[in-house]
Design an enzyme around this catalytic site. Structure first.
Site, mmCIF file in Angstrom:
data_model
loop_
_atom_site.group_PDB
_atom_site.id
_atom_site.type_symbol
_atom_site.label_atom_id
_atom_site.label_comp_id
_atom_site.label_asym_id
_atom_site.label_seq_id
_atom_site.Cartn_x
_atom_site.Cartn_y
_atom_site.Cartn_z
ATOM 1 C CE LYS A 55 -3.885 -0.504 2.666
ATOM 2 N NZ LYS A 55 -4.392 -0.844 3.704
ATOM 3 C CG LEU A 108 -14.471 9.685 4.631
ATOM 4 C CD1 LEU A 108 -14.711 8.569 3.554
ATOM 5 C CD2 LEU A 108 -12.996 10.059 4.474
ATOM 6 C CB CYS A 166 -19.440 2.391 7.148
ATOM 7 S SG CYS A 166 -17.695 2.896 6.504
ATOM 8 C CE LYS A 182 -16.625 -0.870 10.515
ATOM 9 N NZ LYS A 182 -16.032 0.032 11.380
ATOM 10 C CE LYS A 211 -20.640 5.214 -1.509
ATOM 11 N NZ LYS A 211 -20.866 6.476 -0.542
HETATM 12 C C1 UGA Z 1 -21.366 5.820 5.288
HETATM 13 C C2 UGA Z 1 -21.725 7.209 5.640
HETATM 14 O O1 UGA Z 1 -22.821 7.656 4.858
HETATM 15 C C3 UGA Z 1 -20.558 8.274 6.139
HETATM 16 O O2 UGA Z 1 -21.089 9.621 6.514
HETATM 17 C C4 UGA Z 1 -19.638 7.760 6.846
HETATM 18 O O3 UGA Z 1 -18.555 8.401 7.217
HETATM 19 C C5 UGA Z 1 -19.369 6.339 6.285
HETATM 20 O O4 UGA Z 1 -20.237 5.363 6.131
HETATM 21 C C6 UGA Z 1 -17.998 5.585 7.650
HETATM 22 O O5 UGA Z 1 -18.644 5.521 8.310
HETATM 23 O O6 UGA Z 1 -17.095 5.743 7.200
HETATM 24 P P1 UGA Z 1 -20.458 4.993 3.006
HETATM 25 O O7 UGA Z 1 -20.049 3.610 3.429
HETATM 26 O O8 UGA Z 1 -19.336 5.568 1.992
HETATM 27 O O9 UGA Z 1 -20.806 6.387 4.087
HETATM 28 O O10 UGA Z 1 -21.776 4.750 2.009
HETATM 29 P P2 UGA Z 1 -23.360 5.675 2.029
HETATM 30 O O11 UGA Z 1 -23.316 6.774 1.028
HETATM 31 O O12 UGA Z 1 -23.727 5.809 3.069
HETATM 32 O O13 UGA Z 1 -24.198 4.363 1.552
HETATM 33 C C7 UGA Z 1 -24.269 3.171 2.145
HETATM 34 C C8 UGA Z 1 -25.001 2.183 1.817
HETATM 35 O O14 UGA Z 1 -26.412 2.527 1.693
HETATM 36 C C9 UGA Z 1 -24.812 2.106 0.034
HETATM 37 O O15 UGA Z 1 -24.712 0.574 -0.342
HETATM 38 C C10 UGA Z 1 -25.935 2.615 -0.849
HETATM 39 O O16 UGA Z 1 -26.164 1.945 -1.995
HETATM 40 C C11 UGA Z 1 -27.079 2.264 0.338
HETATM 41 N N1 UGA Z 1 -28.260 3.256 0.085
HETATM 42 C C12 UGA Z 1 -28.015 4.564 0.568
HETATM 43 C C13 UGA Z 1 -29.468 3.141 0.025
HETATM 44 O O17 UGA Z 1 -29.711 1.811 -0.232
HETATM 45 N N2 UGA Z 1 -30.486 3.837 -0.365
HETATM 46 C C14 UGA Z 1 -30.126 5.021 -0.068
HETATM 47 O O18 UGA Z 1 -31.146 5.936 -0.192
HETATM 48 C C15 UGA Z 1 -28.981 5.488 0.240
#
Ligand code: UGA
Length: 436
Positions: free
Chosen positions: A35, A149, A263, A266, A326
């Site tokens: 890395k 983030l 995130c 878990k 996503k």
């Molecule tokens: C998430 C949080 O949004 C961040 O604020 C946080 O910092 C991060 O976890 C973390 O703990 O590090 P992330 O895992 O990048 O961020 O993804 P999200 O954008 O939250 O999406 C999570 C999941 O929810 C994806 O699989 C997405 O497809 C799903 N999702 C999201 C839905 O099924 N429907 C929605 O309306 C929105």
């Protein structure tokens, strides 16, 4: 400010690059030599829009360096801990071994007045324990500064966060920590970014509460999708209508195959495990239901696909569009899309899966699936098409063009990302989640 960032995964690599971009002198440290070697030549080991540019610019400025030697943290005034806290094998708890190891290895290199800043997502109570460890082994102190983030927007979220949270010790130590953090985040603070200064436990809880709330919002709308499915209602219109209420809001009301990633899944599990340890399991017992609703939606997409394949799933060619958890990410950790592909393969389907970024990571985990770079080849001869990650190229797929490639015009829209009317008009049998 001279800063060290310990742990150069998603969080750390972005944080280190962004802090250097903001003008700080940064050393990124990780035990993973591969890395570090990649980062040192300006190549992030994962896909994140905008990161290669910021990384290169920061390295060219001379303000960003990488190392595998924790001794190189010496001389920095602030040390960010950005290592992973994955789910423990065989348990719902968070695995803190990387956090503990990084602190233990850092302590001998800390100078009086240094500040260690935890960024990793940890069970409430961890910071207080680590503060004791740090203070008994050095003249440094601890602050907890959770990170919010989103993958896909990580650089933007780090440089211009929507809020900052400092969990600090009481008294002089807390004031010292606040002053150092204010200096580090001077650019964001000058832009009026809201700041919450609080204690360790609150800061730790803010992070898990935020993710638990987001997970709850998604599972709430997916529960409504389940009801819509037995009543003929349309969950996307329902989400629009309730979303107009400013108290509710439309964001994170996207019904579909549910949430995944490194995130949300878990974090809600670790939260329930921690609450049980604290004797307050019932307070967040609903998160188990949130998890179950979420997992049921994956099964629903599999069932819809099997049901739609008139001649049976065995040997049917199923085109799976999307593998990452996503769009705008190559991350397949707990990805609903990859899970659906693997389940369909397990039922005997000839799965051909494509994704703009996540094929390599998917293949490493599940070599038994057929992967195809070309969308056209993925669709060719398919008996059913399943959209499970709403990348723009899938969202904007032309149903007439796609219809000329497949054998049977059957589509399962696992993200409610397509326009059912347009697809039906092009002769497709359309199946959405919670909408007719
Ligand atoms: C998430 C949080 O949004 C961040 O604020 C946080 O910092 C991060 O976890 C973390 O703990 O590090 P992330 O895992 O990048 O961020 O993804 P999200 O954008 O939250 O999406 C999570 C999941 O929810 C994806 O699989 C997405 O497809 C799903 N999702 C999201 C839905 O099924 N429907 C929605 O309306 C929105």
């Amino acid at each position: 400010m001279r800063i060290s960032v310990i742990g150069c995964g998603y969080l750390g690599a972005v944080h280190a690059s962004a802090m250097a971009e903001l003008g700080h002198e940064v050393i990124g440290i990780d035990v993973d030599a591969v890395k570090i070697a990649q980062l040192a030549i300006g190549k992030p080991p994962f896909f994140e829009p905008g990161l290669p540019e910021v990384l290169t610019s920061a390295m060219n400025s001379g303000r960003l360096r990488f190392s595998t030697d924790i001794a190189d943290a010496a001389g920095s005034q602030v040390h960010f801990i950005a290592v992973g806290t994955p789910q423990k094998l065989g348990s719902y708890s968070a695995d803190l071994r990387y956090v503990d190891a990084s602190i233990e290895s850092l302590i001998p290199h800390l100078a009086d007045g240094d500040l260690v800043v935890g960024k990793s997502t940890v069970p409430v109570g961890t910071a207080a324990r680590l503060a004791e460890l740090i203070e008994s082994g050095s003249g440094a102190s601890l602050a907890w500064n959770p990170e919010f983030l989103r993958e896909g927007f990580a650089v933007q979220d780090t440089i211009s966060p929507d809020r900052l949270v400092y969990g600090v010790a009481p008294g002089d130590k807390g004031e010292h920590a606040t002053a150092l953090l204010n200096e580090i985040y001077a650019t964001a603070l000058a832009a009026d970014t809201p700041l919450v200064i609080t204690d360790y436990a609150t800061a730790e809880l803010v992070k898990v509460a935020a993710n638990a709330f987001l997970a709850t919002k998604i599972s709430f709308i997916n529960a409504m999708a389940e009801i819509a499915e037995v009543t003929g209602a349309d969950v996307t219109q329902l989400a629009d209508a309730i979303g107009y209420d400013g108290r509710i809001g439309r964001r994170f009301l996207g019904a579909g195959v549910g949430f995944g990633g490194g995130c949300l899944p878990k974090d809600i599990r670790a939260f329930t495990a921690r609450a049980e340890e604290l004797g307050r399991g019932e307070s967040v017992a609903f998160l188990k239901e949130i998890d179950k609703i979420n997992l049921r939606r994956r099964q629903r997409v599999v069932d819809l696909t099997v049901g739609a394949l008139g001649d049976g799933v065995y040997n049917a060619k199923v085109a799976v569009l999307g593998l990452s958890f996503k769009p705008h990410s190559d991350d397949v950790r707990d990805s609903p899309a990859l899970d659906v592909a693997v389940q369909l393969r397990g039922l005997g389907a000839d799965v051909v899966a494509t994704d703009p970024q996540a094929i390599e990571n998917s293949r490493a985990r599940h070599p038994q699936l057929n992967y195809e770079e070309s969308l056209e080849e993925t669709l060719r001869g398919a008996d059913a098409v399943v959209l499970v990650t709403e990348w723009p190229e899938f969202r904007h797929l032309d149903p007439v063009w796609a219809g000329a490639l497949v054998r049977t015009k059957t589509v399962v829209d696992g993200r409610n990302a397509l326009d059912p009317a347009a697809w039906r008009a092009a002769g497709w049998t359309y199946h959405g989640l919670g909408r007719p």
